[in-house]
Motif scaffolding. Structure first.
Motif: not given
Ligand SMILES: Nc1ncnc2c1ncn2[C@@H]1O[C@H](COP(=O)(O)OP(=O)(O)OP(=O)(O)O)[C@@H](O)[C@H]1O
Ligand SMILES: [Mg+2]
Length: 482
Positions: A136, A138, A142-144, A147, A151, A159, A163-165, A177
């Motif tokens: 992936m 980002i 932290g936005s994807i 992917a 993934s 996704i 946000k990955i979190e 990250v």
């Protein structure tokens, strides 16, 4: 590019044509007005001269305005990427033609570049999607941004732009990250756990390894870091299977060994002068030693087959003599339980590409089971049929094309569906047979399974009150070509 056409000239209202003609004629108007005021020119001649200048400007400015307007339209259409109908254009000035040629060249250059980039993006996506592990990209928040297919399979379909979190909630992962995104670290590696998706009806967590890498500053896009993830769950499962196997094998060997040692001690002490007990104990000891020898033989057999798992057999073999051989070898054991073999092999069964020793071992294991677990006095039916194909398997690759199906059927204790799914596991034995003290190492069907996998075949087991228990092995006529 542009052809001269005798089309009606049309000038748009906002083209500024009239203003341009008036502005160009203005200085001459001022000159004529001065000449008339100074009586150097009669006003009628001044008006006529001025009119002819205006007319000249009209005629001279018209094509330039018209062609400017055409140019504007042309560039606008090109920018919209719509097809330009050049036949409806009228160009007379060579400079305009030169400008058009330059624009065309530039357009051609950028179209080629855009096509190349598009093709590159498509092939990059295809390459990333073909990777078995999730990857992936980002951005700094932290936005994807992107992917690959793996993934989506691991973390869900929607996704991208999230946000990955929100997707991976492990604190260790989120902190790693953040460190990379805040430029506190170039790369981070860590192991973390996520709960399994609902489709996987397993309660355990997934063990994952992540590599988070900051992109070099030369990359000018929005992406600041790439996250690659490796699923360690499978490797862990294999590791556990291996340690279970060692534990099981040691346990199976330790039991007869402790029986033998116990009897040696008894023979040396309490049964020292008791010939009757000595005879019984020695018989049991010999049985246990025989069991240990069989167990070791089966373990070696299993590891030999596994070693050759990836090299498909090459010999052409006829199955009938192998079946005869197995039946002869087991007839004594079958007689002890008053069991007869009923063999049915049609004439036109084709020869198959297989390892004769392994096919013999496979049939022997199935027939041995049929004698051991079948009902006393009931026949064992062995039949061979031709099939269109090997039934597909979810666990291994099967060969395509015609196959030969060998079935071994016996009557006796039935196998429940839960047991059927586990029979080919190493050391798995049905409780009912353990309780009845029927001897066995629990490796015969595991060996059969590995032989079948090496041959790109399959095995089906059915057990019903009416038809008894049938093990059907499908072996392909031809092995797949590499
Ligand atoms: N024909 C059958 N009918 C009923 N149960 C069977 C049959 N074949 C196998 N089983 C069950 O499957 C278990 C596993 O069989 P497998 O051949 O792997 O081991 P085993 O016969 O116990 O030992 P080994 O073959 O190594 O001497 C058996 O213990 C038995 O419970
Ligand atoms: Mg067996």
């Amino acid at each position: 590019m542009f052809k001269r056409r005798s089309k009606i000239f049309e000038i748009e209202k906002d083209s500024g044509f009239a203003t341009r003609v008036l502005m160009l004629s203005m200085p001459s108007a001022l000159v004529f007005m001065m000449l008339v005021a100074l009586h150097l020119l009669p006003s009628s001649i001044a008006i006529m001269a001025y009119a002819s200048i205006v007319l000249f400007n009209l005629v001279w400015l018209f094509p330039i305005t018209f062609e400017l307007q055409q140019l504007k339209k042309y560039i606008f259409k090109l920018s919209q990427d719509s097809s330009v109908d050049i036949d409806n254009m009228y160009m007379s000035e060579s400079e305009t033609q030169d400008i058009i040629d330059a624009i065309n060249e530039m357009h051609h250059f950028w179209s080629n570049k855009a096509e190349m980039l598009e093709a590159q993006a498509i092939s990059d996506t295809a390459v990333l999607d073909s990777l078995p592990d999730p990857i992936m990209m980002i951005d700094k928040n932290g936005s994807i941004l992107g992917a690959n297919a793996a993934s989506h399979k691991l973390l869900g379909k929607n996704i991208t732009e999230r946000k990955i979190e929100e997707i991976i909630t492990s604190n260790n992962f989120i902190n790693a990250v953040a460190r990379v995104v805040r430029q506190e670290s170039d790369a981070e590696n860590l192991i973390f756990y996520v709960s399994k998706s609902q489709e996987e009806n397993d309660d355990d967590e997934k063990k994952l390894y992540a590599h988070i890498k900051r992109l070099p500053w030369v990359s000018k896009g929005r992406a600041v870091a790439v996250i690659s993830i490796y699923d360690l769950t499978k490797a862990l499962k294999i590791e556990k299977m291996q340690s279970d196997f060692v534990a099981n094998a040691s346990h199976e060997l330790r039991t007869p060994l402790s029986i033998i040692s116990g009897f040696i001690e008894t023979l040396q002490t309490t049964a020292k002068n008791d010939p009757e007990s000595q005879k019984t104990f020695l018989r049991i000891m010999s049985e246990q030693a025989g069991y240990m020898a069989t167990l070791i033989e089966n373990l070696l057999s299993l590891s030999r087959i596994e070693l050759n798992q990836d090299s498909p057999p090459e010999d052409k073999i006829v199955i009938e003599p192998i079946v005869d051989d197995v039946v002869k070898a087991l007839s004594l054991k079958a007689n002890e339980r008053n069991i007869k073999f009923n063999v049915n092999i049609p004439k036109q069964i084709p020869s198959i590409t297989a390892d004769p020793a392994q096919v013999r071992q496979l049939l022997q294991n199935l027939c041995d089971n049929a004698i051991k677990y079948g009902e006393e006095g009931k026949d064992i039916k062995i039949s061979i049929k031709q099939h269109d194909s090997v039934p597909l398997s979810t666990s291994h690759v099967v060969a395509s094309g015609p196959a030969v199906a060998i079935s071994v059927n016996n009557h006796g204790s039935l196998i429940g569906s839960e047991d059927i799914n586990r029979l080919t596991e190493r050391f798995y034995r049905m409780q009912a047979h353990k309780d009845k003290n029927i001897r066995g190492t629990g490796l015969g069907l595991a060996i059969a399974k590995h032989i079948i996998i090496r041959h790109h075949g399959n095995m089906k087991i059915s057990s019903t009150k009416r038809n008894g228990t049938t093990f059907t092995v499908y072996l392909p006529v031809e092995q797949p070509k590499n």
